[in-house]
Design an enzyme around this catalytic site. Structure first.
Site, PDB file in Angstrom:
ATOM      1  N   CYS A   1      16.767  -6.748  22.311  1.00 33.60           N
ATOM      2  CA  CYS A   1      16.695  -6.429  20.883  1.00 33.60           C
ATOM      3  C   CYS A   1      17.496  -5.171  20.575  1.00 33.60           C
ATOM      4  O   CYS A   1      17.443  -4.187  21.313  1.00 33.60           O
ATOM      5  CB  CYS A   1      15.243  -6.239  20.471  1.00 33.60           C
ATOM      6  SG  CYS A   1      15.060  -5.802  18.730  1.00 33.60           S
TER       7      CYS A   1
ATOM      8  N   CYS B   1      33.271  79.278  34.956  1.00 37.99           N
ATOM      9  CA  CYS B   1      33.230  77.807  34.970  1.00 37.99           C
ATOM     10  C   CYS B   1      33.144  77.296  33.534  1.00 37.99           C
ATOM     11  O   CYS B   1      32.197  77.619  32.799  1.00 37.99           O
ATOM     12  CB  CYS B   1      32.034  77.325  35.779  1.00 37.99           C
ATOM     13  SG  CYS B   1      31.861  75.519  35.797  1.00 37.99           S
TER      14      CYS B   1
END
Length: 532
Positions: free
Chosen positions: A293, A122
């Site tokens: 105002c 493997c």
């Protein structure tokens, strides 16, 4: 156009329509209303999902002479598009078809004979002299020990990549045999792997989608015909197959997406703040003006001028405005404010009408249930045909429900069709105005007759005597046919006059259906039992 519809109303007072609800002819609107086309969609229940997938797999297995796992790998790669798969097979051949999908067109005899020459080593865990029964060779020719394969499969399945698990070998794109995966992993993981493979039939298939119901009903919808239609699931949910949102025709999916976002993100609230407030030049918080105002004082202590928005100095006090050019006209700022106010007014106009009809739709849904209950109860008490067969009432209330929804979404369509968000450069101002007037004429006619239909259905028909019930039936038949005709004309106008001349791309709309959104038929799994 007005004269045309007035003539409909005049005829309605004098003639009674013989109204058959499968194939019928309305004398008032001069139109034959035919049966709907065959269903173009199927509901695949959770129990039938395996059988539906198997049906496609068997077809590919037989025509290409492949195993089931190979057929599934091919279909997943080509997104379950069988026609595309067969075309590529005919054009490119089996070898090319397999290699693109990660399969190997191999000779089984060659594999078995070569296996004897493979050393039991493997390359992953570097173990050598391993017994043959702990080594597994894939069709691509690469061989590793079962332990390494198992770890590889576990990682891929847990990461959700199990539909196409590739070989572990370097630069190998071959897909592992699903039978090997099932054999090497635990039963629980094998079951999870199997579920991924089955669900791939829905999630990787553009012709099959999960029903977007909440909570999820577990059903999937398969389209037999490739179109942008709307569909109704067995659970009762009606939705757009393209975007999975609620049914929104005659809006396109993009229009509906933009509209829902616009309504949800409070963008118009921000627009209102822009028009009616000024930002403090120090802390940038929005300040609204409640007195006359123009010298403003923020909570942070900063003084600024309301007229120009600039911070005030010593000379800009209660008694003097020296140093500020508030009286000078600034064209760009005035235009910006006017544009913001105009956009807000336009949105408010369309949203108000959309919301009003949506609210009416909710109330008329209750009306529909109430009408159906009264129709059932009254049919049990009276023997005349007009009372025992209340299809004229049920069809009328269903027509009201469908047309009201179309009417509400038509305002969303108009908002984007005649605005500058999507088609700014597609129409001249004159052309836009002409098309807008054309559409609004039809919209007004639809609105007028929908309201008439709603009023008629609110009448206490269950208390009427025979002749009065017959008269109501005539009114409902005529109004239902008239509303259906107007809806068809509106859709034709949208497709041919409005969107037709434009390269609209993402603005396809679901086709109009006289009997409403198509209810998908249930998929029959019996035909696949013999193949299972």
């Amino acid at each position: 156009m007005d004269d045309e519809y007035l003539s409909y109303e005049e005829e309605e007072e004098n003639e009674e329509v013989d109204y058959d609800y499968d194939d019928h002819y309305s004398e008032d609107v001069g139109q034959v209303i035919t049966k709907e086309e065959a269903p173009t969609s199927q509901v695949i229940t959770k129990e039938a999902l395996v059988a539906a997938q198997k049906q496609v797999l068997v077809r590919v297995m037989e025509l290409l002479s492949v195993k089931e796992n190979q057929a599934r790998t091919l279909l997943i790669y080509y997104q379950w598009d069988v026609d595309k798969l067969f075309c590529l097979f005919a054009d490119q051949g089996k070898d090319r078809l397999f290699s693109c999908a990660g399969l190997t067109a191999f000779d089984p005899c060659l594999v078995s004979s070569t296996r004897m020459m493979v050393m039991n080593c493997c390359d992953i865990c570097m173990e050598d002299d391993l017994p043959s029964d702990v080594m597994t060779r894939m069709e691509c020719g690469h061989s590793f020990c079962n332990g390494c394969w198992k770890e590889h499969f576990i990682v891929r399945i847990n990461e959700g990549e199990s539909k196409r698990i590739k070989c572990m070998a370097h630069k190998c794109n071959a897909i592992c045999d699903e039978d090997v995966v099932r054999r090497l992993v635990s039963p629980e993981l094998a079951k999870k792997f199997e579920r991924f493979l089955i669900e791939s039939y829905v999630e990787d298939n553009r012709m099959v989608k999960w029903c977007p119901s909440t909570p999820h009903c577990g059903n999937a919808i398969r389209k037999i015909k490739d179109d942008d239609g709307e569909v109704e699931c067995l659970c009762g949910l009606q939705f757009c197959f393209s975007c999975l949102s609620e049914s929104h025709s005659p809006c396109s999916c993009l229009m509906w997406k933009l509209w829902t976002k616009k309504c949800a993100d409070e963008s118009e609230t921000v627009n209102w703040i822009t028009v009616n407030t000024k930002l403090c030049p120090k802390c940038t918080k929005p300040i609204s003006k409640s007195e006359g105002c123009n010298l403003m004082t923020c909570k942070c202590g900063q003084h600024f001028c309301w007229l120009c928005g600039e911070a005030t100095g010593v000379s800009h006090t209660w008694t003097t405005i020296d140093g500020h050019s508030c009286g000078r006209y600034k064209d760009d700022k005035v235009r910006q404010m006017e544009r913001a106010k105009r956009d807000l007014d336009r949105y408010t106009h369309y949203h108000y009408r959309y919301k009003a009809h949506t609210d009416s739709l909710k109330l008329e849904d209750k009306l529909r249930k109430n009408v159906l209950e009264k129709a059932v109860l009254n049919s049990e008490r009276k023997s005349e045909e007009v009372f025992t067969n209340y299809i004229w009432v049920t069809d009328g209330v269903n027509r009201l429900f469908r047309s009201r929804r179309i009417l509400s979404y038509s305002y969303v369509f108009a908002y984007y069709m005649f605005g500058e968000e999507l088609f700014k450069d597609e129409m001249s101002d004159k052309e836009r105005e002409i098309k807008k007037n054309l559409f609004e004429d039809q919209q007004q006619q639809l609105e007028c007759n929908v309201e008439r239909l709603s009023k008629v259905l609110e009448e206490p028909f269950d208390e009427y005597e025979f002749m009065k019930a017959v008269d109501m039936r005539r009114q409902l038949n005529n109004l239902s046919a008239l509303v259906d005709n107007i809806c068809k004309q509106m859709y034709e106008c949208i497709e041919n006059e409005l969107l037709g001349p434009i390269q609209f791309g993402n603005h396809n709309i679901a086709p109009y259906r006289s009997k409403g959104i198509e209810q998908a038929t249930e998929f029959c799994a019996d035909i696949c039992k013999s193949s299972s």
